[in-house]
Design a protein around this motif. Structure first.
Motif, PDB file in Angstrom:
ATOM      1  N   ARG A  36       0.843  -1.195   0.000  1.00  0.00           N
ATOM      2  CA  ARG A  36       0.000   0.000   0.000  1.00  0.00           C
ATOM      3  C   ARG A  36       0.876   1.242   0.000  1.00  0.00           C
ATOM      4  O   ARG A  36       1.822   1.352   0.794  1.00  0.00           O
ATOM      5  N   ALA A  37       0.529   2.187  -0.870  1.00  0.00           N
ATOM      6  CA  ALA A  37       1.291   3.424  -0.962  1.00  0.00           C
ATOM      7  C   ALA A  37       1.189   4.237   0.322  1.00  0.00           C
ATOM      8  O   ALA A  37       2.154   4.889   0.729  1.00  0.00           O
ATOM      9  N   ASP A  38       0.007   4.217   0.981  1.00  0.00           N
ATOM     10  CA  ASP A  38      -0.136   5.028   2.195  1.00  0.00           C
ATOM     11  C   ASP A  38       0.754   4.518   3.323  1.00  0.00           C
ATOM     12  O   ASP A  38       1.191   5.297   4.171  1.00  0.00           O
ATOM     13  N   LEU A  39       1.052   3.210   3.342  1.00  0.00           N
ATOM     14  CA  LEU A  39       2.001   2.681   4.316  1.00  0.00           C
ATOM     15  C   LEU A  39       3.439   2.958   3.868  1.00  0.00           C
ATOM     16  O   LEU A  39       4.274   3.415   4.657  1.00  0.00           O
TER      17      LEU A  39
ATOM     18  N   GLU B 117       2.153   6.993  16.584  1.00  0.00           N
ATOM     19  CA  GLU B 117       3.559   6.831  16.965  1.00  0.00           C
ATOM     20  C   GLU B 117       4.008   5.376  16.944  1.00  0.00           C
ATOM     21  O   GLU B 117       5.175   5.086  17.242  1.00  0.00           O
ATOM     22  N   SER B 118       3.117   4.456  16.574  1.00  0.00           N
ATOM     23  CA  SER B 118       3.462   3.032  16.640  1.00  0.00           C
ATOM     24  C   SER B 118       4.513   2.625  15.614  1.00  0.00           C
ATOM     25  O   SER B 118       5.037   1.519  15.669  1.00  0.00           O
ATOM     26  N   TRP B 119       4.866   3.527  14.688  1.00  0.00           N
ATOM     27  CA  TRP B 119       5.992   3.240  13.790  1.00  0.00           C
ATOM     28  C   TRP B 119       7.274   3.012  14.591  1.00  0.00           C
ATOM     29  O   TRP B 119       8.194   2.325  14.117  1.00  0.00           O
ATOM     30  N   ARG B 120       7.324   3.564  15.811  1.00  0.00           N
ATOM     31  CA  ARG B 120       8.514   3.420  16.651  1.00  0.00           C
ATOM     32  C   ARG B 120       8.755   1.973  17.096  1.00  0.00           C
ATOM     33  O   ARG B 120       9.842   1.640  17.580  1.00  0.00           O
ATOM     34  N   ILE B 121       7.731   1.123  16.949  1.00  0.00           N
ATOM     35  CA  ILE B 121       7.859  -0.269  17.381  1.00  0.00           C
ATOM     36  C   ILE B 121       7.539  -1.237  16.238  1.00  0.00           C
ATOM     37  O   ILE B 121       7.308  -2.417  16.459  1.00  0.00           O
ATOM     38  N   GLU B 122       7.549  -0.714  15.022  1.00  0.00           N
ATOM     39  CA  GLU B 122       7.279  -1.529  13.837  1.00  0.00           C
ATOM     40  C   GLU B 122       8.568  -2.215  13.356  1.00  0.00           C
ATOM     41  O   GLU B 122       9.657  -1.964  13.879  1.00  0.00           O
ATOM     42  N   PRO B 123       8.449  -3.087  12.333  1.00  0.00           N
ATOM     43  CA  PRO B 123       9.642  -3.745  11.780  1.00  0.00           C
ATOM     44  C   PRO B 123      10.755  -2.782  11.411  1.00  0.00           C
ATOM     45  O   PRO B 123      10.512  -1.662  10.952  1.00  0.00           O
ATOM     46  N   GLU B 124      11.969  -3.243  11.638  1.00  0.00           N
ATOM     47  CA  GLU B 124      13.204  -2.525  11.328  1.00  0.00           C
ATOM     48  C   GLU B 124      13.519  -1.395  12.294  1.00  0.00           C
ATOM     49  O   GLU B 124      14.401  -0.571  12.025  1.00  0.00           O
ATOM     50  N   THR B 125      12.826  -1.339  13.442  1.00  0.00           N
ATOM     51  CA  THR B 125      13.211  -0.408  14.510  1.00  0.00           C
ATOM     52  C   THR B 125      13.986  -1.184  15.577  1.00  0.00           C
ATOM     53  O   THR B 125      14.018  -2.415  15.579  1.00  0.00           O
ATOM     54  N   GLY B 126      14.580  -0.456  16.515  1.00  0.00           N
ATOM     55  CA  GLY B 126      15.456  -1.081  17.499  1.00  0.00           C
ATOM     56  C   GLY B 126      14.770  -2.052  18.438  1.00  0.00           C
ATOM     57  O   GLY B 126      15.413  -2.970  18.956  1.00  0.00           O
ATOM     58  N   ILE B 127      13.463  -1.863  18.678  1.00  0.00           N
ATOM     59  CA  ILE B 127      12.772  -2.724  19.625  1.00  0.00           C
ATOM     60  C   ILE B 127      12.033  -3.858  18.915  1.00  0.00           C
ATOM     61  O   ILE B 127      11.269  -4.604  19.537  1.00  0.00           O
ATOM     62  N   TYR B 128      12.287  -4.014  17.632  1.00  0.00           N
ATOM     63  CA  TYR B 128      11.618  -5.061  16.866  1.00  0.00           C
ATOM     64  C   TYR B 128      12.550  -6.246  16.643  1.00  0.00           C
ATOM     65  O   TYR B 128      13.624  -6.102  16.048  1.00  0.00           O
ATOM     66  N   PHE B 129      12.176  -7.398  17.139  1.00  0.00           N
ATOM     67  CA  PHE B 129      12.764  -8.699  16.848  1.00  0.00           C
ATOM     68  C   PHE B 129      14.160  -8.935  17.426  1.00  0.00           C
ATOM     69  O   PHE B 129      14.352  -9.812  18.268  1.00  0.00           O
TER      70      PHE B 129
ATOM     71  N   ARG C 258      12.373   1.730  26.783  1.00  0.00           N
ATOM     72  CA  ARG C 258      11.978   3.127  26.600  1.00  0.00           C
ATOM     73  C   ARG C 258      13.006   3.887  25.747  1.00  0.00           C
ATOM     74  O   ARG C 258      12.641   4.700  24.889  1.00  0.00           O
ATOM     75  N   LYS C 259      14.270   3.616  25.983  1.00  0.00           N
ATOM     76  CA  LYS C 259      15.311   4.305  25.216  1.00  0.00           C
ATOM     77  C   LYS C 259      15.239   3.929  23.741  1.00  0.00           C
ATOM     78  O   LYS C 259      15.385   4.787  22.859  1.00  0.00           O
ATOM     79  N   LEU C 260      15.010   2.642  23.456  1.00  0.00           N
ATOM     80  CA  LEU C 260      14.892   2.209  22.065  1.00  0.00           C
ATOM     81  C   LEU C 260      13.711   2.893  21.379  1.00  0.00           C
ATOM     82  O   LEU C 260      13.792   3.266  20.204  1.00  0.00           O
ATOM     83  N   ILE C 261      12.617   3.049  22.110  1.00  0.00           N
ATOM     84  CA  ILE C 261      11.426   3.700  21.551  1.00  0.00           C
ATOM     85  C   ILE C 261      11.684   5.185  21.321  1.00  0.00           C
ATOM     86  O   ILE C 261      11.382   5.743  20.255  1.00  0.00           O
ATOM     87  N   GLU C 262      12.249   5.848  22.325  1.00  0.00           N
ATOM     88  CA  GLU C 262      12.471   7.294  22.241  1.00  0.00           C
ATOM     89  C   GLU C 262      13.468   7.675  21.149  1.00  0.00           C
ATOM     90  O   GLU C 262      13.351   8.742  20.540  1.00  0.00           O
ATOM     91  N   THR C 263      14.449   6.821  20.906  1.00  0.00           N
ATOM     92  CA  THR C 263      15.509   7.144  19.942  1.00  0.00           C
ATOM     93  C   THR C 263      15.258   6.528  18.567  1.00  0.00           C
ATOM     94  O   THR C 263      16.119   6.623  17.688  1.00  0.00           O
ATOM     95  N   ALA C 264      14.091   5.931  18.361  1.00  0.00           N
ATOM     96  CA  ALA C 264      13.790   5.257  17.089  1.00  0.00           C
ATOM     97  C   ALA C 264      13.804   6.246  15.926  1.00  0.00           C
ATOM     98  O   ALA C 264      13.380   7.385  16.049  1.00  0.00           O
ATOM     99  N   LYS C 265      14.315   5.787  14.795  1.00  0.00           N
ATOM    100  CA  LYS C 265      14.261   6.521  13.533  1.00  0.00           C
ATOM    101  C   LYS C 265      13.306   5.779  12.606  1.00  0.00           C
ATOM    102  O   LYS C 265      13.352   4.551  12.516  1.00  0.00           O
ATOM    103  N   ARG C 266      12.443   6.506  11.923  1.00  0.00           N
ATOM    104  CA  ARG C 266      11.477   5.849  11.055  1.00  0.00           C
ATOM    105  C   ARG C 266      12.213   5.157   9.907  1.00  0.00           C
ATOM    106  O   ARG C 266      12.985   5.796   9.184  1.00  0.00           O
ATOM    107  N   PRO C 267      12.009   3.851   9.732  1.00  0.00           N
ATOM    108  CA  PRO C 267      12.756   3.120   8.700  1.00  0.00           C
ATOM    109  C   PRO C 267      12.410   3.603   7.294  1.00  0.00           C
ATOM    110  O   PRO C 267      11.325   4.100   7.028  1.00  0.00           O
ATOM    111  N   SER C 268      13.352   3.429   6.405  1.00  0.00           N
ATOM    112  CA  SER C 268      13.125   3.693   4.987  1.00  0.00           C
ATOM    113  C   SER C 268      13.955   2.681   4.200  1.00  0.00           C
ATOM    114  O   SER C 268      15.184   2.659   4.323  1.00  0.00           O
TER     115      SER C 268
END
Length: 265
Positions: free
Chosen positions: A102-105, A184-196, A229-239
């Motif tokens: 999906r383009a919107d995602l 803000e849930s992109w902070r915990i989506e795939p390819e962020t620091g708190i994912y997997f 919390r630190k992983l969430i706060e410092t997350a960068k949106r993946p690209s």
């Protein structure tokens, strides 16, 4: 009164949640798209607190309804039946798997959980239980107070629903931190620091398949609330946005493909 967890989806994630929930004393009604008659052996394995049902029965019975389905199936969810229900969004966006894109995602116009909330406008949606593998959902779960208990994030716009989901996750074996709103849930989506990756153990190079499998099925290093919390706060949106199975450890891909070949994904 004992709560009931309705689980939509009987693949790897759905089974893991069902095992954790029944072990914690919850009643479980589990459903899939193929019908309750296909779940006989799973329900026998889960024990007397579990039963199979239709999608509608699992939703109706659930004090909390857990979505253990591919994100690509979201439009099949009955919005009217899920109205007013607390719904745990365990889905993830993996655009490289199948045809769903999906383009919107992809363009970060909304998160995958916001997409689900748009489809389920009256559901009380909470993102959670999505950011570790089915293996480590069970391997990493520990009793409250354990020094090796790890931490999972939740996100949502309904504070009461988020509190109820937090209680559930804490009871089945994890500490919980609040990652904010669905936007803000992109902070915990795939390819962020708190994912997997932070929940899986390191697998040394040079091991045989069986040795790697044994190591990989062990608990990972526990993640404290402060570290989470630190992983969430410092997350960068993946690209680009979205997960990539090929980026996972080879033993994870191998085990996933084994399960897919057996028809249990």
């Amino acid at each position: 009164m004992t709560q009931t967890i309705g689980i939509l989806g009987s693949g790897l994630a759905g089974k893991a949640i069902a095992h954790l929930a029944t072990a914690a004393g919850y009643n479980v009604v589990i459903a899939n798209s193929r019908g309750p008659e296909t779940l006989t052996s799973l329900v026998e394995d889960l024990g007397p607190l579990a039963r199979a049902g239709t999608i509608e029965e699992a939703i109706a019975a659930g004090d909390i309804v857990n979505l253990s389905i591919p994100l690509a199936s979201f439009e099949k969810l009955p919005a009217d039946k899920l109205a007013s229900k607390i719904v745990v969004d365990q889905t993830n966006y993996y655009p490289g798997m199948g045809d769903f894109r999906r383009a919107d995602l992809d363009n970060a116009e909304l998160t995958s959980s916001e997409l689900l909330q748009r489809h389920l406008p009256e559901a009380r949606l909470v993102k959670g239980l999505h950011n570790l593998s089915w293996i480590h959902m069970e391997a990493d779960a520990q009793p409250e107070g354990s020094a090796t208990r790890t931490t999972l994030p939740v996100a949502g716009d309904d504070a009461e629903a988020k509190a109820e989901v937090t209680k559930f996750i804490e009871k089945i074996g994890f500490n919980v931190v609040d990652a904010g709103s669905l936007a803000e849930s992109w902070r915990i989506e795939p390819e962020t620091g708190i994912y997997f990756w932070c929940y899986a153990p390191d697998v040394p190079d040079g091991l045989s398949h069986d040795e790697a499998k044994r190591v990989y099925q062990q608990p990972g290093k526990p993640l404290s609330r402060e570290e989470a919390r630190k992983l969430i706060e410092t997350a960068k949106r993946p690209s680009p946005i979205g997960g990539n199975l090929a980026a996972m450890p080879q033993i994870h891909v191998d085990l996933f493909m084994e399960q897919a070949s057996a028809g249990t994904v």
